[in-house]
Design a protein around this motif. Sequence first.
Motif, PDB file in Angstrom:
ATOM      1  N   MET A 246       0.849  -1.191   0.000  1.00  0.00           N
ATOM      2  CA  MET A 246       0.000   0.000   0.000  1.00  0.00           C
ATOM      3  C   MET A 246       0.885   1.242   0.000  1.00  0.00           C
ATOM      4  SD  MET A 246      -3.099   1.411   0.238  1.00  0.00           S
ATOM      5  CE  MET A 246      -4.217   0.143   0.847  1.00  0.00           C
ATOM      6  N   GLU A 247       0.555   2.165  -0.885  1.00  0.00           N
ATOM      7  CA  GLU A 247       1.241   3.457  -0.909  1.00  0.00           C
ATOM      8  C   GLU A 247       0.461   4.441  -0.027  1.00  0.00           C
ATOM      9  OE1 GLU A 247       4.052   3.680  -2.535  1.00  0.00           O
ATOM     10  OE2 GLU A 247       3.886   1.708  -3.489  1.00  0.00           O
ATOM     11  N   TYR A 248       1.182   5.327   0.618  1.00  0.00           N
ATOM     12  CA  TYR A 248       0.550   6.326   1.476  1.00  0.00           C
ATOM     13  C   TYR A 248       1.015   7.723   1.073  1.00  0.00           C
ATOM     14  CZ  TYR A 248      -0.987   2.615   4.636  1.00  0.00           C
ATOM     15  OH  TYR A 248      -1.599   1.509   5.172  1.00  0.00           O
ATOM     16  N   ALA A 249       0.130   8.690   1.260  1.00  0.00           N
ATOM     17  CA  ALA A 249       0.479  10.080   0.942  1.00  0.00           C
ATOM     18  C   ALA A 249      -0.225  11.008   1.927  1.00  0.00           C
ATOM     19  CB  ALA A 249       0.079  10.420  -0.491  1.00  0.00           C
ATOM     20  N   ILE A 250       0.448  12.113   2.244  1.00  0.00           N
ATOM     21  CA  ILE A 250      -0.071  13.079   3.218  1.00  0.00           C
ATOM     22  C   ILE A 250      -0.079  14.468   2.605  1.00  0.00           C
ATOM     23  CG2 ILE A 250       0.223  14.112   5.503  1.00  0.00           C
ATOM     24  CD1 ILE A 250       1.943  11.667   6.251  1.00  0.00           C
ATOM     25  N   ILE A 251      -1.220  15.124   2.685  1.00  0.00           N
ATOM     26  CA  ILE A 251      -1.322  16.531   2.291  1.00  0.00           C
ATOM     27  C   ILE A 251      -1.085  17.385   3.530  1.00  0.00           C
ATOM     28  CG2 ILE A 251      -2.858  18.343   1.462  1.00  0.00           C
ATOM     29  CD1 ILE A 251      -4.317  16.200  -0.172  1.00  0.00           C
ATOM     30  N   ALA A 252       0.025  18.121   3.538  1.00  0.00           N
ATOM     31  CA  ALA A 252       0.370  18.964   4.685  1.00  0.00           C
ATOM     32  C   ALA A 252       0.842  20.330   4.226  1.00  0.00           C
ATOM     33  CB  ALA A 252       1.444  18.278   5.527  1.00  0.00           C
ATOM     34  N   ALA A 253       0.238  20.833   3.147  1.00  0.00           N
ATOM     35  CA  ALA A 253       0.702  22.086   2.545  1.00  0.00           C
ATOM     36  C   ALA A 253      -0.114  23.297   2.965  1.00  0.00           C
ATOM     37  CB  ALA A 253       0.696  21.955   1.018  1.00  0.00           C
ATOM     38  N   GLY A 254      -1.082  23.100   3.867  1.00  0.00           N
ATOM     39  CA  GLY A 254      -1.907  24.226   4.307  1.00  0.00           C
ATOM     40  C   GLY A 254      -1.162  25.164   5.238  1.00  0.00           C
ATOM     41  N   GLN A 255      -1.735  26.327   5.460  1.00  0.00           N
ATOM     42  CA  GLN A 255      -1.102  27.346   6.293  1.00  0.00           C
ATOM     43  C   GLN A 255      -1.414  27.197   7.781  1.00  0.00           C
ATOM     44  OE1 GLN A 255       1.063  29.524   5.047  1.00  0.00           O
ATOM     45  NE2 GLN A 255       0.764  28.724   2.977  1.00  0.00           N
ATOM     46  N   GLY A 256      -2.442  26.404   8.121  1.00  0.00           N
ATOM     47  CA  GLY A 256      -2.828  26.289   9.528  1.00  0.00           C
ATOM     48  C   GLY A 256      -3.326  27.599  10.097  1.00  0.00           C
ATOM     49  N   SER A 257      -4.063  28.359   9.297  1.00  0.00           N
ATOM     50  CA  SER A 257      -4.439  29.728   9.679  1.00  0.00           C
ATOM     51  C   SER A 257      -5.318  29.783  10.926  1.00  0.00           C
ATOM     52  CB  SER A 257      -5.148  30.413   8.514  1.00  0.00           C
ATOM     53  OG  SER A 257      -6.273  29.665   8.082  1.00  0.00           O
ATOM     54  N   ARG A 258      -6.185  28.789  11.112  1.00  0.00           N
ATOM     55  CA  ARG A 258      -7.066  28.818  12.286  1.00  0.00           C
ATOM     56  C   ARG A 258      -6.284  28.551  13.570  1.00  0.00           C
ATOM     57  NH1 ARG A 258     -11.718  25.091   9.608  1.00  0.00           N
ATOM     58  NH2 ARG A 258      -9.834  24.269   8.608  1.00  0.00           N
ATOM     59  N   LEU A 259      -5.288  27.696  13.507  1.00  0.00           N
ATOM     60  CA  LEU A 259      -4.429  27.479  14.673  1.00  0.00           C
ATOM     61  C   LEU A 259      -3.613  28.733  14.982  1.00  0.00           C
ATOM     62  CD1 LEU A 259      -3.204  23.846  13.987  1.00  0.00           C
ATOM     63  CD2 LEU A 259      -4.447  24.588  16.017  1.00  0.00           C
ATOM     64  N   ILE A 260      -3.111  29.371  13.929  1.00  0.00           N
ATOM     65  CA  ILE A 260      -2.345  30.604  14.114  1.00  0.00           C
ATOM     66  C   ILE A 260      -3.216  31.672  14.765  1.00  0.00           C
ATOM     67  CG2 ILE A 260      -1.197  32.494  12.895  1.00  0.00           C
ATOM     68  CD1 ILE A 260      -0.276  30.402  10.822  1.00  0.00           C
TER      69      ILE A 260
ATOM     70  N   ASN B 289       0.937  -0.536   8.827  1.00  0.00           N
ATOM     71  CA  ASN B 289      -0.105  -1.027   7.923  1.00  0.00           C
ATOM     72  C   ASN B 289       0.416  -1.166   6.491  1.00  0.00           C
ATOM     73  OD1 ASN B 289      -2.887  -1.153   9.454  1.00  0.00           O
ATOM     74  ND2 ASN B 289      -1.833   0.659  10.223  1.00  0.00           N
ATOM     75  N   ASN B 290       1.501  -1.898   6.371  1.00  0.00           N
ATOM     76  CA  ASN B 290       2.018  -2.344   5.062  1.00  0.00           C
ATOM     77  C   ASN B 290       2.455  -1.215   4.144  1.00  0.00           C
ATOM     78  OD1 ASN B 290       1.292  -4.957   5.948  1.00  0.00           O
ATOM     79  ND2 ASN B 290      -0.765  -4.740   5.083  1.00  0.00           N
ATOM     80  N   ALA B 291       3.006  -0.151   4.681  1.00  0.00           N
ATOM     81  CA  ALA B 291       3.473   0.942   3.825  1.00  0.00           C
ATOM     82  C   ALA B 291       4.646   0.479   2.974  1.00  0.00           C
ATOM     83  CB  ALA B 291       3.897   2.133   4.681  1.00  0.00           C
ATOM     84  N   GLU B 292       4.535   0.701   1.662  1.00  0.00           N
ATOM     85  CA  GLU B 292       5.644   0.429   0.745  1.00  0.00           C
ATOM     86  C   GLU B 292       6.438   1.698   0.477  1.00  0.00           C
ATOM     87  OE1 GLU B 292       4.567  -2.108  -2.671  1.00  0.00           O
ATOM     88  OE2 GLU B 292       2.592  -2.249  -1.725  1.00  0.00           O
ATOM     89  N   SER B 293       5.763   2.826   0.488  1.00  0.00           N
ATOM     90  CA  SER B 293       6.411   4.127   0.430  1.00  0.00           C
ATOM     91  C   SER B 293       5.439   5.154   0.985  1.00  0.00           C
ATOM     92  CB  SER B 293       6.826   4.495  -1.003  1.00  0.00           C
ATOM     93  OG  SER B 293       5.694   4.871  -1.774  1.00  0.00           O
ATOM     94  N   ILE B 294       5.985   6.303   1.392  1.00  0.00           N
ATOM     95  CA  ILE B 294       5.173   7.386   1.937  1.00  0.00           C
ATOM     96  C   ILE B 294       5.597   8.679   1.253  1.00  0.00           C
ATOM     97  CG2 ILE B 294       4.498   8.671   3.997  1.00  0.00           C
ATOM     98  CD1 ILE B 294       5.318   6.197   5.647  1.00  0.00           C
ATOM     99  N   SER B 295       4.622   9.432   0.759  1.00  0.00           N
ATOM    100  CA  SER B 295       4.884  10.712   0.115  1.00  0.00           C
ATOM    101  C   SER B 295       4.166  11.810   0.889  1.00  0.00           C
ATOM    102  CB  SER B 295       4.404  10.699  -1.340  1.00  0.00           C
ATOM    103  OG  SER B 295       5.008   9.652  -2.073  1.00  0.00           O
ATOM    104  N   ILE B 296       4.779  12.977   0.963  1.00  0.00           N
ATOM    105  CA  ILE B 296       4.172  14.092   1.682  1.00  0.00           C
ATOM    106  C   ILE B 296       4.480  15.393   0.955  1.00  0.00           C
ATOM    107  CG2 ILE B 296       6.199  14.227   3.214  1.00  0.00           C
ATOM    108  CD1 ILE B 296       4.304  15.318   5.394  1.00  0.00           C
TER     109      ILE B 296
END
Length: 235
Positions: A1-15, A44-51
């Motif tokens: 299983m390939e995994y990917a994470i979207i983490a490109a947001g600004q987090g404006s509400r936390l700021i 959980n069977n990660a073959e690669s992880i992209s972010i």
Amino acid sequence: MEYAIIAAGQGSRLIADGVETSKPLLQINGNAILDRLLAIFLDNNAESISIIINAEMIDVRAHLENLRLPVPLHVLVKTTPDSLHSFYELASLIPQRSKLCLTTIDPIFSPLEFSDYIRIFEADNTHDALMAVTDYIDDEKPLYVQTDSQLAITGFVDEAYEGFRYVSGGIYCMNSRVISLLQAAVGSGLSRMRNFQRQMIYSGLKVKAYPFSKIIDVDHASDIRKAELFLNEQK
């Protein structure tokens, strides 16, 4: 299983709430939410992880560069206009014909439920996508999910409707047909992840819902404590 994470947001509400830490490095029970996701994927069977992270996340980039994982970790640094375009950029890193689990950076969920979710999708050769949903609603602008009696997804709507039960959880398992549709959708000018989810239905892909008991998005400072209490309950 390939995994990917979207983490490109600004987090404006936390700021706005006075939180200065970049969202991926935000501590939940002493563990960065990024590191928590990576550990769950490896279990959980990660073959690669992209972010994908945005160009301003110098601290997150340094953190990722210092990690040593037993599988390839692909880090893409690029500022994008929305999560759909982040997904589009990530897709170029995913091997063709692979099954993919994509998440945003901030969902907090039960690792046991996640393992069952991945196991079921890995064995599923019928559906093009298995979308995490929950009946726990604590989001400012949730995406409501319409399903039939067999949990096949028939639509995504922005407003609550009579008899609604589930909202999208920000975790998506997909096959290569979805990736192919993504390329065409972004090429046609589509924006926002929720519009792409609608496009999946309009295009005739087989999309099913998978209920989680609770998924908490860490968008505000108050969500940190909610997430910690939830995870403590899981223990």
